[in-house]
Design a protein around this motif. Structure first.
Motif, PDB file in Angstrom:
ATOM      1  N   SER A  46       0.805  -1.220   0.000  1.00 61.36           N
ATOM      2  CA  SER A  46       0.000   0.000   0.000  1.00 61.36           C
ATOM      3  C   SER A  46       0.843   1.277   0.000  1.00 61.36           C
ATOM      4  O   SER A  46       0.349   2.338  -0.362  1.00 61.36           O
ATOM      5  CB  SER A  46      -0.927   0.007   1.213  1.00 61.36           C
ATOM      6  OG  SER A  46      -0.161  -0.104   2.400  1.00 61.36           O
ATOM      7  N   TYR A  47       2.114   1.205   0.385  1.00 61.11           N
ATOM      8  CA  TYR A  47       2.973   2.381   0.417  1.00 61.11           C
ATOM      9  C   TYR A  47       3.999   2.387  -0.713  1.00 61.11           C
ATOM     10  O   TYR A  47       4.869   3.245  -0.748  1.00 61.11           O
ATOM     11  CB  TYR A  47       3.701   2.469   1.764  1.00 61.11           C
ATOM     12  CG  TYR A  47       2.752   2.676   2.911  1.00 61.11           C
ATOM     13  CD1 TYR A  47       2.171   3.913   3.132  1.00 61.11           C
ATOM     14  CD2 TYR A  47       2.419   1.631   3.747  1.00 61.11           C
ATOM     15  CE1 TYR A  47       1.283   4.106   4.171  1.00 61.11           C
ATOM     16  CE2 TYR A  47       1.535   1.806   4.784  1.00 61.11           C
ATOM     17  CZ  TYR A  47       0.966   3.047   4.994  1.00 61.11           C
ATOM     18  OH  TYR A  47       0.086   3.232   6.013  1.00 61.11           O
ATOM     19  N   GLU A  49       3.809   3.172  -3.870  1.00 57.06           N
ATOM     20  CA  GLU A  49       3.765   4.379  -4.705  1.00 57.06           C
ATOM     21  C   GLU A  49       4.567   5.510  -4.057  1.00 57.06           C
ATOM     22  O   GLU A  49       5.353   6.200  -4.711  1.00 57.06           O
ATOM     23  CB  GLU A  49       2.308   4.807  -4.884  1.00 57.06           C
ATOM     24  CG  GLU A  49       2.134   6.081  -5.651  1.00 57.06           C
ATOM     25  CD  GLU A  49       0.669   6.508  -5.712  1.00 57.06           C
ATOM     26  OE1 GLU A  49       0.432   7.662  -6.087  1.00 57.06           O
ATOM     27  OE2 GLU A  49      -0.213   5.690  -5.384  1.00 57.06           O
ATOM     28  N   TYR A  50       4.404   5.693  -2.751  1.00 53.81           N
ATOM     29  CA  TYR A  50       5.106   6.759  -2.040  1.00 53.81           C
ATOM     30  C   TYR A  50       6.606   6.480  -1.944  1.00 53.81           C
ATOM     31  O   TYR A  50       7.425   7.381  -2.049  1.00 53.81           O
ATOM     32  CB  TYR A  50       4.516   6.929  -0.651  1.00 53.81           C
ATOM     33  CG  TYR A  50       3.041   7.218  -0.693  1.00 53.81           C
ATOM     34  CD1 TYR A  50       2.560   8.427  -1.183  1.00 53.81           C
ATOM     35  CD2 TYR A  50       2.118   6.265  -0.277  1.00 53.81           C
ATOM     36  CE1 TYR A  50       1.205   8.685  -1.237  1.00 53.81           C
ATOM     37  CE2 TYR A  50       0.765   6.509  -0.329  1.00 53.81           C
ATOM     38  CZ  TYR A  50       0.311   7.726  -0.818  1.00 53.81           C
ATOM     39  OH  TYR A  50      -1.032   7.975  -0.879  1.00 53.81           O
ATOM     40  N   ARG A  51       6.965   5.219  -1.717  1.00 57.96           N
ATOM     41  CA  ARG A  51       8.376   4.845  -1.625  1.00 57.96           C
ATOM     42  C   ARG A  51       9.095   5.080  -2.943  1.00 57.96           C
ATOM     43  O   ARG A  51      10.203   5.606  -2.982  1.00 57.96           O
ATOM     44  CB  ARG A  51       8.478   3.371  -1.220  1.00 57.96           C
ATOM     45  CG  ARG A  51       9.678   3.052  -0.431  1.00 57.96           C
ATOM     46  CD  ARG A  51       9.748   1.633   0.093  1.00 57.96           C
ATOM     47  NE  ARG A  51       8.585   0.786  -0.010  1.00 57.96           N
ATOM     48  CZ  ARG A  51       8.270   0.048  -1.073  1.00 57.96           C
ATOM     49  NH1 ARG A  51       9.038   0.056  -2.122  1.00 57.96           N
ATOM     50  NH2 ARG A  51       7.199  -0.696  -1.067  1.00 57.96           N
ATOM     51  N   ARG A  52       8.449   4.719  -4.056  1.00 65.22           N
ATOM     52  CA  ARG A  52       9.055   4.933  -5.382  1.00 65.22           C
ATOM     53  C   ARG A  52       9.170   6.421  -5.707  1.00 65.22           C
ATOM     54  O   ARG A  52      10.162   6.867  -6.278  1.00 65.22           O
ATOM     55  CB  ARG A  52       8.261   4.191  -6.449  1.00 65.22           C
ATOM     56  CG  ARG A  52       8.451   2.683  -6.370  1.00 65.22           C
ATOM     57  CD  ARG A  52       7.765   1.977  -7.517  1.00 65.22           C
ATOM     58  NE  ARG A  52       6.309   2.065  -7.435  1.00 65.22           N
ATOM     59  CZ  ARG A  52       5.539   1.223  -6.756  1.00 65.22           C
ATOM     60  NH1 ARG A  52       6.074   0.223  -6.095  1.00 65.22           N
ATOM     61  NH2 ARG A  52       4.231   1.367  -6.729  1.00 65.22           N
ATOM     62  N   ALA A  53       8.162   7.214  -5.332  1.00 64.02           N
ATOM     63  CA  ALA A  53       8.218   8.660  -5.565  1.00 64.02           C
ATOM     64  C   ALA A  53       9.359   9.288  -4.776  1.00 64.02           C
ATOM     65  O   ALA A  53      10.084  10.144  -5.292  1.00 64.02           O
ATOM     66  CB  ALA A  53       6.888   9.299  -5.190  1.00 64.02           C
ATOM     67  N   LEU A  54       9.544   8.870  -3.527  1.00 64.11           N
ATOM     68  CA  LEU A  54      10.628   9.385  -2.703  1.00 64.11           C
ATOM     69  C   LEU A  54      11.978   8.987  -3.301  1.00 64.11           C
ATOM     70  O   LEU A  54      12.925   9.793  -3.343  1.00 64.11           O
ATOM     71  CB  LEU A  54      10.511   8.857  -1.284  1.00 64.11           C
ATOM     72  CG  LEU A  54      11.537   9.346  -0.277  1.00 64.11           C
ATOM     73  CD1 LEU A  54      11.415  10.858  -0.104  1.00 64.11           C
ATOM     74  CD2 LEU A  54      11.343   8.633   1.044  1.00 64.11           C
ATOM     75  N   LYS A  55      12.083   7.788  -3.804  1.00 67.78           N
ATOM     76  CA  LYS A  55      13.322   7.320  -4.411  1.00 67.78           C
ATOM     77  C   LYS A  55      13.654   8.162  -5.662  1.00 67.78           C
ATOM     78  O   LYS A  55      14.790   8.538  -5.888  1.00 67.78           O
ATOM     79  CB  LYS A  55      13.190   5.848  -4.776  1.00 67.78           C
ATOM     80  CG  LYS A  55      14.462   5.190  -5.206  1.00 67.78           C
ATOM     81  CD  LYS A  55      14.264   3.711  -5.403  1.00 67.78           C
ATOM     82  CE  LYS A  55      15.520   3.027  -5.779  1.00 67.78           C
ATOM     83  NZ  LYS A  55      15.338   1.594  -5.965  1.00 67.78           N
ATOM     84  N   ARG A  57      12.682  11.206  -6.229  1.00 72.70           N
ATOM     85  CA  ARG A  57      12.982  12.563  -5.796  1.00 72.70           C
ATOM     86  C   ARG A  57      14.416  12.691  -5.268  1.00 72.70           C
ATOM     87  O   ARG A  57      15.044  13.726  -5.397  1.00 72.70           O
ATOM     88  CB  ARG A  57      11.990  12.969  -4.694  1.00 72.70           C
ATOM     89  CG  ARG A  57      11.989  14.442  -4.441  1.00 72.70           C
ATOM     90  CD  ARG A  57      10.967  14.867  -3.402  1.00 72.70           C
ATOM     91  NE  ARG A  57       9.757  14.101  -3.440  1.00 72.70           N
ATOM     92  CZ  ARG A  57       9.017  13.796  -2.378  1.00 72.70           C
ATOM     93  NH1 ARG A  57       9.400  14.200  -1.184  1.00 72.70           N
ATOM     94  NH2 ARG A  57       7.921  13.113  -2.485  1.00 72.70           N
TER      95      ARG A  57
END
Length: 59
Positions: A46-47, A49-55, A57
């Motif tokens: 569930s997280y 998407e956020y982990r990949r976006a942070l990576k 960035r």
């Protein structure tokens, strides 16, 4: 890469603590030994998407 370290599948019932081994059976109780490593990927993460976006960035 597959982990060679295994843990007794019945350690919660038969032992005080996890029993690790390199063999397919527990050396203390003879139960099957299973892979001790957690799954590397969960398709329902569930997280993710956020982990990949942070990576992305942090590049």
């Amino acid at each position: 890469m597959k982990s060679d370290i295994r843990v007794c599948s019945a350690w919660r019932d038969a032992h005080d603590r996890p029993v690790y081994t390199l063999f397919t059976e527990c050396p203390e109780c003879g139960a099957d030994a299973v892979n001790s490593a957690p799954a590397p990927f969960d398709p329902e993460d569930s997280y993710g998407e956020y982990r990949r976006a942070l990576k992305r960035r942090n590049r």
